[in-house]
Write a protein that holds these residues in place. Structure first.
Motif, mmCIF file in Angstrom:
data_model
loop_
_atom_site.group_PDB
_atom_site.id
_atom_site.type_symbol
_atom_site.label_atom_id
_atom_site.label_comp_id
_atom_site.label_asym_id
_atom_site.label_seq_id
_atom_site.Cartn_x
_atom_site.Cartn_y
_atom_site.Cartn_z
ATOM 1 N N ALA A 26 64.796 -45.155 81.612
ATOM 2 C CA ALA A 26 64.673 -43.744 81.254
ATOM 3 C C ALA A 26 63.504 -43.508 80.298
ATOM 4 N N ILE A 27 63.401 -44.326 79.252
ATOM 5 C CA ILE A 27 62.343 -44.095 78.272
ATOM 6 C C ILE A 27 60.981 -44.465 78.847
ATOM 7 N N THR A 29 60.066 -44.413 82.086
ATOM 8 C CA THR A 29 59.690 -43.412 83.089
ATOM 9 C C THR A 29 59.213 -42.125 82.422
ATOM 10 N N ALA A 30 59.855 -41.759 81.322
ATOM 11 C CA ALA A 30 59.462 -40.536 80.618
ATOM 12 C C ALA A 30 58.031 -40.616 80.099
ATOM 13 N N HIS A 31 57.546 -41.842 79.864
ATOM 14 C CA HIS A 31 56.187 -42.018 79.360
ATOM 15 C C HIS A 31 55.255 -42.600 80.420
ATOM 16 N N ASN A 32 55.734 -42.641 81.668
ATOM 17 C CA ASN A 32 54.911 -43.092 82.792
ATOM 18 C C ASN A 32 54.531 -44.565 82.691
#
Length: 285
Positions: A26-27, A29-32
């Motif tokens: 999750a973290i 993916t949130a920052h690519n």
């Protein structure tokens, strides 16, 4: 909601491993960025190993009786290492991460470790802020690097599998570089068949316990680490961790075809000596 912290048990591995994968995914993916674990099975395998290993202490957070996260403390050496710490994305921002960190920090202090360390994802500003507020010092920027195995030799260096007979020489090198040894991890690496040593002029000048997040390496010089990296069969997901300030080694890795996956930060509390030599940390420190 009622939050409780207790010791991890074997039966917690599946739930904690799933959360471990989901939280990092999750973290990231949130920052690519790519996740630290490629799938749920990898998260479960890592957590299972740590719970079963006598050198790790695990704690689990429960919210209203439901597992909400976990944290681990590596107790194999004189310096303890934290991680992975993960909180279910569905229940973040309820103070779970802070309680999980305090639990292992208190454990480390009770057990008399000279220091406690961790390596955090550089893009995760919430964890950076939390650890700083809890007393950790940011020491070193790191770059996770990945790529195809180099499968070559470095002139003047001979690399071979490490054995139990190499422990004393390897520990002496680590002590000269860091001020303490990491014999517990190296012994595990030898037992698992992942540890290597490099020799120059007939003597051991560096070693690697493994190549990947759970491995570390130490050498008298960058040449020793270059020889070890060049001889590795591969780099475990998501890669090796290279001190970014070591421009010579970092540049060599880039020119050798390795690429940066994401940034990290080494953080410490308690005993810390500025390294005198070359090294690659594990994801613990």
């Amino acid at each position: 909601m009622e939050l409780t912290i207790r010791e991890a048990r074997d039966k917690d591995a599946t739930a904690c491993g799933r959360i471990c994968y989901e939280a990092f995914r999750a973290i990231a993916t949130a920052h690519n960025f790519p996740p630290d674990f490629p799938n749920v099975e990898a998260g479960v395998a890592t957590v299972s190993m740590m719970i079963a290993h006598g050198g790790f202490h695990g704690v689990v957070a429960e919210l209203d009786g439901r597992i909400a996260g976990s944290n681990f403390l590596d107790e194999r050496n004189s310096i303890s290492g934290v991680g992975p710490i993960t909180v279910d994305p569905e229940v973040q921002n309820h103070g779970v991460g802070r309680r999980l960190m305090l639990a292992v920090m208190e454990r480390s202090e009770r057990r008399g470790f000279a220091g406690i360390r961790l390596v955090q994802a550089g893009y995760h500003v919430r964890s950076l802020s939390l650890y700083t507020k809890l007393g950790f010092e940011a020491r070193e920027p790191m770059s996770v690097m990945q790529g195809p195995p180099l499968k070559r030799t470095v002139g003047g260096c001979a690399v071979r599998a490490a054995t139990e007979n190499d422990l004393d020489a390897a520990n002496q090198i680590c002590h000269r570089v860091h001020g303490h040894s990491r014999s517990g991890e190296l012994r595990d690496g030898i037992g698992q068949g992942t540890a290597l040593v490099v020799e120059r002029q007939g003597r051991i000048t560096g070693y690697a316990s493994a190549f990947g997040y759970l491995g570390h390496a130490v050498g008298e010089s960058n040449l020793d680490l270059q020889a070890l990296i060049a001889a590795a069969d591969g780099f475990g997901w998501p890669g090796i961790i290279v001190p970014t300030r070591n421009s010579e080694l970092f540049r060599w890795c880039l020119k050798s075809g390795l690429r940066v996956v994401h940034p990290m930060t080494l953080m410490t509390m308690g005993l810390y000596n500025e390294p005198v030599g070359a090294y690659l940390p594990s994801v613990l420190y």
